[in-house]
Design a protein around this motif. Structure first.
Motif, short mmCIF file in Angstrom:
data_model
loop_
_atom_site.label_atom_id
_atom_site.label_comp_id
_atom_site.label_asym_id
_atom_site.label_seq_id
_atom_site.Cartn_x
_atom_site.Cartn_y
_atom_site.Cartn_z
N SER A 1 42.28 43.93 41.19
CA SER A 1 43.73 43.85 41.07
C SER A 1 44.21 42.48 41.55
N TRP A 2 45.38 42.07 41.08
CA TRP A 2 45.99 40.82 41.51
C TRP A 2 46.63 41.01 42.88
N HIS B 1 45.06 35.50 43.96
CA HIS B 1 44.06 35.60 42.89
C HIS B 1 43.56 37.05 42.87
N PHE B 2 42.76 37.37 41.82
CA PHE B 2 42.25 38.73 41.71
C PHE B 2 41.25 39.03 42.81
#
Length: 738
Positions: free
Chosen positions: A309-310, A316-317
């Motif tokens: 997930s972001w 960032h992810f």
């Protein structure tokens, strides 16, 4: 793993020209057979078997014994699969696995109804149900949910709420379930059919999309597929309780929860969303370590997982941890076992085997089971769940918000042929509570095994005991234990006449054509004792199925599937006697196999909403109208009313039924047709060309009036004796010259 050995069949018939038969077999089947085998085989059966091996892709030509995949660790697809195959000396000819139904105890086997030439069931239903509970008849391929319907019915809160439900949404599956529950409630010890409810399921687009509507060709379903169907039906039906916007009914089974997603790196909260559900699908750990059922259930409810997930903080992810937090536990906890997956089934096998091993003496005679009779779920302040056997820290003990005790209520199982792996039927072991059980017996809690119309008392050990060779637990229901006052009585809240109201008899919708009936005026409100002449007509949706039995005769194995097409009600007294006030054509969205126009008066297009010029209604609307008249205490007059009321799915007290087919019958003598009675007593010729329900209902009403005249003269026995003499002289038919 079940392994099946097959040997070449030997027959006394010896063909004289082996070369000829070998050539013929090779040509018919496309398989080359060694000549020496042709002398020892029945040619007709061999050709059939050889062709079968080509037509069914599940059989292949290798040199291993066929093994049924129901016992494998792999997930089955859409049907039974067979591994590599042939142990016979000659290659290419296969036989299906032999059935081993005899290994299944009789109460769990599917009872097949045999029908006579007249279409009547040749079975004593009382032999299979000596209780005061209503059984459900297997009347179509869509009747596999009968066991789940019984499970819902015997959950008191759900049953009461469903019985009290009434809405104007059409179609509404909860309304149809309410109508079925009402009939079951009014038919203790008898057999009911769920035709109208199953028909409503068949016309549901959601049910069609989920694969819950079976075709007539689906007579053979493998065990894994049936388990999946049962679990899907459970979830589908419970979701209907939410669709009707009934908060009390919807929350009976709803697991209220939120799903919290946190970044695995910075531990920041990424999202919180509702994650309510009606069913808990069990997820199993890997390995064969001994595990308690309660631990598996708690892990399945907590539902921990990860996904990328972001993260706004990390920019960032990142991998994110997801965890379900339970907000409120339901009164009725429905658990799908997920045993349509082979690996899950093996996990159950391992747990059951370890249970037997740990039992005293290496057997399980004490009736221990991996399915617990009671379990405890502890809800903590942080939303986590803990099982009753979990060790809690002092801090966790302080965070306990609720300590919920659950008791086993239902074990729904799929019965599988251990030889072929084909699903035979679905049964339910149900704990009928003391409050409901008091209506038909003593106020005690008692377990029963429901197998369609077969109902047997069992004990709790048998309800929990599972033999995975032929019985696969598919769905479990645990009921929340409540503190109840001992003097409390069971409360059944059926829909009453006030729920429908007199306005239900008013015309609703149609195609603008002139009405063929005159609605009741406000000064004609039906009351107890009012006469109503009724007749119903039907169409055939699917033809009857017959099979050739060993004695060479054709026998009906499934009756024709019919649907109500038209219902007519006439005034039975007053200045407008004989004038219809209900004349409903029932809209049909299913394909009609035969309109039976000669006997029904229904023509193609009459029931089609897009082309019909008739006054069309829904089955639900017509049911409400007849139900209103029944609850108002009206007395129905007609000819052959039992069949009409059965198709309408309505129970009418015997004191409210006047059936001319029985009024004009001598004991133990044949029944006489309405046409003959009209000719004999009324000097009328009816049913010329096609049947008209208005004419038939009016004729039955006139016959009832003549019967009253005979009663007043006290000469009914003499009239009936003369009637049968004259009827026999005329071969039970109206003379042709008329």
């Amino acid at each position: 793993m079940a392994t099946f050995n097959f040997n070449s069949p030997m027959h006394e018939f010896q063909p004289q020209n082996q070369i000829f038969w070998s050539t013929a077999l090779n040509y018919a089947s496309g398989i080359e057979l060694p000549d020496q085998h042709c002398a020892n085989l029945n040619v007709a059966s061999t050709v059939f078997e050889a062709q079968s091996s080509l037509e069914y892709p599940g059989w292949t030509e290798n040199h291993e014994e066929p093994t049924f995949k129901f016992d494998r660790n792999e997930t089955s697809g859409n049907g039974p699969e067979y591994e590599t195959s042939v142990s016979n000396e000659w290659i290419g000819i296969q036989q299906w696995p032999e059935s081993q139904i005899d290994e299944i105890p009789e109460p769990y086997r599917k009872v097949v109804i045999q029908y006579g030439k007249s279409g009547l069931p040749q079975i004593n239903f009382h032999q299979y149900n000596r209780t005061g509970f209503c059984g459900l008849q297997d009347c179509s391929t869509d009747a596999f949910p009968n066991a789940m319907i019984q499970a819902l019915y015997f959950q008191e809160a759900i049953r009461d709420l469903v019985l009290s439900h009434s809405c104007n949404v059409d179609p509404c599956l909860v309304c149809e379930l309410s109508f079925l529950f009402h009939k079951m409630d009014q038919s203790p010890g008898f057999v009911c059919q769920s035709n109208n409810f199953q028909r409503a399921i068949r016309t549901s687009q959601e049910a069609l999309a989920l694969g819950l509507v079976l075709t007539e060709s689906s007579t053979s379903i493998d065990g894994f597929t049936m388990i999946g169907l049962v679990q899907t039906w459970n979830r589908f039906m419970l979701e209907q309780f939410h669709a009707i916007d009934d908060r009390l009914l919807g929350k009976q089974c709803e697991i209220q929860a939120v799903k919290v997603t946190k970044c695995a790196s910075c531990k920041g909260c990424l999202s919180v969303e509702y994650d309510n559900d009606n069913v808990c699908n069990l997820t199993y750990p890997t390995g064969s370590k001994k595990t308690h059922f309660e631990d598996v259930l708690v892990a399945s409810l907590n539902c921990v997982g990860t996904k990328p997930s972001w993260c706004g903080l990390c920019r960032h992810f990142q991998m994110a941890n997801q965890r379900r937090q339970i907000q409120c536990l339901p009164s009725s906890l429905t658990v799908n076992t997920g045993l349509d997956q082979g690996t899950n089934l093996e996990f159950w096998r391992d747990q059951c085997a370890q249970l037997v091993t740990s039992s005293k003496g290496g057997n399980n005679e004490s009736g221990q089971s991996w399915i617990p009779e009671r379990l405890t779920l502890r809800q903590l302040a942080n939303g986590h769940l803990k099982g009753g056997s979990d060790d809690l820290s002092p801090l966790e003990r302080e965070e306990i918000l609720e300590d919920v005790q659950y008791e086993l209520h239902t074990v729904c199982s799929t019965i599988v042929d251990p030889g072929t792996g084909q699903a035979l039927n679905v049964v339910a072991a149900i704990n009928v509570g003391d409050f409901y059980h008091a209506r038909v017996g003593s106020p005690v809690s008692q377990w029963y095994l429901f197998n369609d119309f077969s109902i047997d008392p069992i004990n709790v050990s048998e309800a929990r005991r599972i033999n995975l060779e032929w019985q696969v637990p598919t769905s479990l229901v645990y009921r929340r234990q409540m503190n109840r006052v001992s003097s409390e009585q069971p409360q059944i809240v059926p829909v009453s006449t006030s729920s429908f109201g007199f306005e239900v008899l008013s015309p609703t919708w149609g195609h603008g054509s002139p009405l063929t009936f005159l609605p009741l005026a406000v000064d004609e409100v039906p009351s107890a004792g009012d006469l109503v002449a009724l007749d119903a007509e039907f169409v055939t949706l699917k033809p009857e199925q017959k099979s050739l039995v060993e004695d060479g005769c054709w026998r009906t194995v499934r009756l024709a599937q019919r649907a109500v097409a038209r219902v007519t009600c006439l005034r039975g007294q007053g200045p407008m006697t004989g004038v219809p006030f209900v004349d409903d054509y029932i809209s049909c969205q299913e394909e009609i196999f035969d309109h039976v126009t000669e006997y029904s008066g229904i023509y193609p297009g009459d029931l089609d909403p897009t082309t019909s010029t008739k006054y069309l209604t829904s089955m639900k609307t017509t049911y409400k109208r007849i139900r209103y008249l029944v609850d108002a205490g009206c007395i129905f007059v007609g000819h052959g009313l039992k069949n009409d009321f059965d198709m309408l799915n309505i129970v009418v007290p015997v004191e409210q039924v006047v059936d001319t087919v029985h009024l004009f019958q001598l004991p133990n003598r044949r029944l006489l047709s309405l046409k003959f009675l009209a000719w004999y007593f009324l000097d009328k010729i009816i049913q010329v060309g096609t049947h008209d329900p208005t004419e038939d209902a009016a004729t039955a009403l006139e016959l009832f009036q003549r019967y009253r005249e005979f009663e007043a003269l006290n000469n009914v026995p003499e009239v009936l004796c003369q009637l049968y003499k004259d009827a026999q002289a005329n071969q039970w038919r109206v003379p042709r010259q008329l």
